[in-house]
Design a protein around this motif. Structure first.
Motif, mmCIF file in Angstrom:
data_model
loop_
_atom_site.group_PDB
_atom_site.id
_atom_site.type_symbol
_atom_site.label_atom_id
_atom_site.label_comp_id
_atom_site.label_asym_id
_atom_site.label_seq_id
_atom_site.Cartn_x
_atom_site.Cartn_y
_atom_site.Cartn_z
ATOM 1 N N LEU A 43 0.832 -1.202 0.000
ATOM 2 C CA LEU A 43 0.000 0.000 0.000
ATOM 3 C C LEU A 43 0.867 1.253 0.000
ATOM 4 C CD1 LEU A 43 -2.838 1.218 0.180
ATOM 5 C CD2 LEU A 43 -2.686 1.019 2.672
ATOM 6 N N ARG A 44 1.938 1.222 0.759
ATOM 7 C CA ARG A 44 2.861 2.360 0.804
ATOM 8 C C ARG A 44 3.491 2.609 -0.568
ATOM 9 N NH1 ARG A 44 8.335 2.319 4.598
ATOM 10 N NH2 ARG A 44 9.490 3.968 3.512
ATOM 11 N N SER A 47 0.940 3.899 -3.164
ATOM 12 C CA SER A 47 0.606 5.307 -2.950
ATOM 13 C C SER A 47 1.707 6.217 -3.478
ATOM 14 C CB SER A 47 0.378 5.580 -1.460
ATOM 15 O OG SER A 47 -0.656 4.762 -0.945
ATOM 16 N N LEU A 50 1.547 6.386 -7.381
ATOM 17 C CA LEU A 50 0.502 7.284 -7.897
ATOM 18 C C LEU A 50 0.916 8.743 -7.761
ATOM 19 C CD1 LEU A 50 -2.745 5.560 -6.532
ATOM 20 C CD2 LEU A 50 -1.891 5.594 -8.886
ATOM 21 N N LEU A 51 1.523 9.088 -6.648
ATOM 22 C CA LEU A 51 1.940 10.462 -6.412
ATOM 23 C C LEU A 51 3.076 10.872 -7.347
ATOM 24 C CD1 LEU A 51 1.572 13.008 -4.716
ATOM 25 C CD2 LEU A 51 3.143 12.036 -3.026
ATOM 26 N N VAL A 222 0.724 8.055 5.592
ATOM 27 C CA VAL A 222 1.046 9.339 4.965
ATOM 28 C C VAL A 222 2.480 9.750 5.287
ATOM 29 C CG1 VAL A 222 0.491 11.803 4.949
ATOM 30 C CG2 VAL A 222 -1.349 10.116 4.898
ATOM 31 N N VAL A 225 4.927 7.572 3.318
ATOM 32 C CA VAL A 225 4.890 7.868 1.887
ATOM 33 C C VAL A 225 5.600 9.182 1.580
ATOM 34 C CG1 VAL A 225 3.367 8.517 -0.021
ATOM 35 C CG2 VAL A 225 2.833 6.508 1.363
#
Length: 294
Positions: A43-44, A47, A50-51, A222, A225
């Motif tokens: 998941l990290r 994310s 995508l960023l 958050v 990431v």
């Protein structure tokens, strides 16, 4: 960038990297109870992808050619995939974080060895003395924690931890030799693709992909990431590109000491006089290992 900023950046970047990298222990501790390790990492990494992809497309970043992309993929597989999966798995399996941190003290020595073999970087007397002082300082910082209570480790935990340290040590050398001078934004995308595929595969094969969404888990995600996977990694790649790999690796000697300080400020964990002395010895080791040959 002004000349003044360009002069300050080489001084501040290593210090900022050490602080940011050390906070990874805080984020990992906060998020671990809510997700299995490989699922958390997948998941990290997803994310981050995508960023970074959005940033690269908006800013029209230069993409590496297929050969460069392959080398970035390999370095990401080593630095992010194997290393971080080893860290998360070993600690989740019950290995004390302090013991794992102590094992990461091998990284500067291993990196200097690989840099000598691959990049022909010279190992000077300052390097050797600095590495010895660094290992002594790390031991002084961490041994009081390890002697505070009983703990047990298994051979597989030690093996996984050692493989993780070897992976990031060789990965930094590989990055310097094969994947330097690339656009950090797009090269890092290839790195995290490798890590996401590796950890995602492990998650599908060994875990249930269960996530307990909470405020603590979201904050940890958050933080890891933005601060670790983007901020600290960009700094690491920049430091590798601008300086000798062995000098950059010596910064990892400071991480356990800084982590102990952050734990004291956030969690009230005591710091003994021996640990303070160890931090000073470690800092001296880093200064020696980083000195240029006159």
């Amino acid at each position: 960038m002004t000349s003044r900023t360009a002069g300050i950046l080489p001084i501040l970047a290593p210090l900022l990297f050490v602080v940011l990298w050390s906070t990874g222990f805080v984020g990992s501790r906060m998020g671990a109870p809510y997700s299995e390790p490989m699922t958390f990492l997948t998941l990290r990494f997803g994310s981050v992808l995508l960023l970074l992809l959005s940033i690269s497309l908006i800013q029209r970043a230069r993409w590496p050619n297929p050969r460069q992309g392959f080398h970035a993929f390999v370095s990401g597989f080593l630095i992010h995939g194997i290393y971080l999966s080893g860290v998360f798995w070993a600690i989740d399996d019950g290995m004390p974080a302090g013991l794992f941190a102590l094992m990461t003290g091998l990284q500067p020595v291993l990196t200097a060895f690989f840099a000598h073999l691959v990049l022909k970087e010279q190992i000077t007397k300052n390097h050797a003395l600095g590495f010895v002082l660094g290992l002594i300082g790390i031991s002084m910082v961490l041994l009081p924690r390890l002697s505070g209570g009983a703990f047990s480790v298994t051979p597989i935990q030690v093996l996984v931890s050692l493989v993780a340290v070897i992976a990031i040590s060789f990965g930094t050398v590989y990055q310097k030799h094969f994947a330097a001078n690339l656009d950090i934004r797009t090269a890092t995308i290839w790195q995290y693709i490798a890590a996401a595929l590796f950890c995602g595969g492990l998650s599908l094969l060994t875990e249930s992909q269960t996530i307990i969404w909470s405020g603590e888990f979201i904050f940890a995600l958050v933080w890891l990431v933005l601060v670790l996977s983007i901020g600290a990694i960009f700094l690491l790649l920049w430091l590798i590109e601008k300086g000798a790999v062995s000098n950059t690796a010596s910064l990892f000697y400071l991480v356990p000491a800084v982590t102990a300080t952050i734990s004291f400020l956030l969690f009230g964990e005591p710091i003994t006089p021996m640990q303070v002395a160890g931090m000073i010895v470690t800092a001296l080791g880093v200064i020696l290992a980083s000195r240029r040959k006159s």
